[in-house]
Design a protein around this motif. Structure first.
Motif, short mmCIF file in Angstrom:
data_model
loop_
_atom_site.label_atom_id
_atom_site.label_comp_id
_atom_site.label_asym_id
_atom_site.label_seq_id
_atom_site.Cartn_x
_atom_site.Cartn_y
_atom_site.Cartn_z
N TYR A 65 19.24 -24.82 23.77
CA TYR A 65 18.43 -25.08 22.58
C TYR A 65 16.95 -24.79 22.85
O TYR A 65 16.28 -24.13 22.05
CB TYR A 65 18.61 -26.52 22.09
CG TYR A 65 17.69 -26.84 20.95
CD1 TYR A 65 17.91 -26.27 19.69
CD2 TYR A 65 16.59 -27.66 21.12
CE1 TYR A 65 17.04 -26.51 18.64
CE2 TYR A 65 15.73 -27.92 20.08
CZ TYR A 65 15.95 -27.34 18.84
OH TYR A 65 15.08 -27.58 17.80
N GLU A 66 16.42 -25.28 23.98
CA GLU A 66 15.01 -25.06 24.30
C GLU A 66 14.66 -23.57 24.41
O GLU A 66 13.59 -23.15 23.99
CB GLU A 66 14.64 -25.75 25.62
CG GLU A 66 14.59 -27.25 25.54
CD GLU A 66 14.39 -27.92 26.90
OE1 GLU A 66 14.26 -29.15 26.91
OE2 GLU A 66 14.35 -27.22 27.94
N GLY A 69 16.84 -21.83 20.63
CA GLY A 69 16.84 -22.45 19.30
C GLY A 69 18.23 -22.61 18.72
O GLY A 69 18.38 -23.02 17.57
N ARG A 108 21.76 -21.37 14.60
CA ARG A 108 20.35 -21.32 14.98
C ARG A 108 19.59 -22.34 14.15
O ARG A 108 19.64 -22.32 12.92
CB ARG A 108 19.78 -19.92 14.72
CG ARG A 108 18.33 -19.80 15.13
CD ARG A 108 17.83 -18.36 14.89
NE ARG A 108 16.48 -18.20 15.37
CZ ARG A 108 15.40 -18.25 14.58
NH1 ARG A 108 15.52 -18.45 13.27
NH2 ARG A 108 14.20 -18.10 15.10
N GLY A 110 16.23 -22.82 14.74
CA GLY A 110 14.86 -22.33 14.65
C GLY A 110 14.53 -21.53 15.90
O GLY A 110 15.41 -21.21 16.69
N PRO A 111 13.26 -21.23 16.09
CA PRO A 111 12.88 -20.48 17.29
C PRO A 111 13.00 -21.37 18.53
O PRO A 111 13.12 -22.60 18.42
CB PRO A 111 11.42 -20.11 17.02
CG PRO A 111 10.94 -21.16 16.08
CD PRO A 111 12.12 -21.55 15.24
N PRO A 112 12.97 -20.76 19.72
CA PRO A 112 12.99 -21.56 20.94
C PRO A 112 11.85 -22.59 20.92
O PRO A 112 10.77 -22.33 20.41
CB PRO A 112 12.77 -20.54 22.05
CG PRO A 112 13.22 -19.24 21.46
CD PRO A 112 12.90 -19.33 20.00
N THR A 113 12.12 -23.76 21.49
CA THR A 113 11.09 -24.79 21.54
C THR A 113 10.14 -24.57 22.71
O THR A 113 9.07 -25.18 22.74
CB THR A 113 11.70 -26.20 21.62
OG1 THR A 113 12.47 -26.32 22.82
CG2 THR A 113 12.57 -26.48 20.40
#
Length: 147
Positions: A65-66, A69, A108, A110-113
């Motif tokens: 996730y990190e 995303g 997805r 969102g974008p990578p955190t």
């Protein structure tokens, strides 16, 4: 004994063992990868270190996730390898023990955190040649040929 990829350890250097989890995330004939932009760029299987008290599966979900995303499902361990390398982000010489899983990318969010990562979909055959370390490439190749 876990297979080693990359450079041999230097006899006079102290290495810190770092166990991490990494994911093959196929969708059709593509893999979801991460490009670490600093100090890189370096194309990698998404994943990273297991925090103290964290299980490998929990770490895998968090790291994917990190770095991408994406949420994943049904992780299954498919192998492991080790490599000896310098990790500039930690100023550390490490013996990385890399546990490799295959999982399904589900959604997805969102974008990578992590700002220094970018999620990339790539044809598996191309990824085999472009991944930044031999161990990641080996497991992408095995996946391409049905593990």
């Amino acid at each position: 004994m876990i297979r080693r990829f990359g450079e041999s350890p230097e006899a006079d250097r102290k290495y810190t063992r770092r166990v991490g989890v990494y994911a093959l995330l196929p969708q059709g004939n593509r893999l979801l990868l991460t490009c670490q932009l600093e100090p890189g760029p370096d194309l990698q299987l998404p994943g990273g270190g297991i925090d103290p008290g964290e299980s490998p599966i929990t770490a895998l979900h968090r790291e994917v996730y990190e770095e991408t995303g994406w949420l994943i499902a049904a992780p299954r361990r498919v192998g492991a390898f080790r490599r000896y390398t310098y990790m500039p982000e930690y100023d550390l010489w490490a013996e990385k023990v890399c546990l490799i899983y295959r999982a399904h990318p589900v959604r997805r969010l969102g974008p990578p955190t992590e700002d220094i990562h970018e999620a990339i979909w790539m044809e598996i055959a191309d990824a085999v040649h472009l991944l930044g370390n031999e161990g990641d490439a080996h497991f992408a190749q095995r996946h391409l040929h049905g593990l």
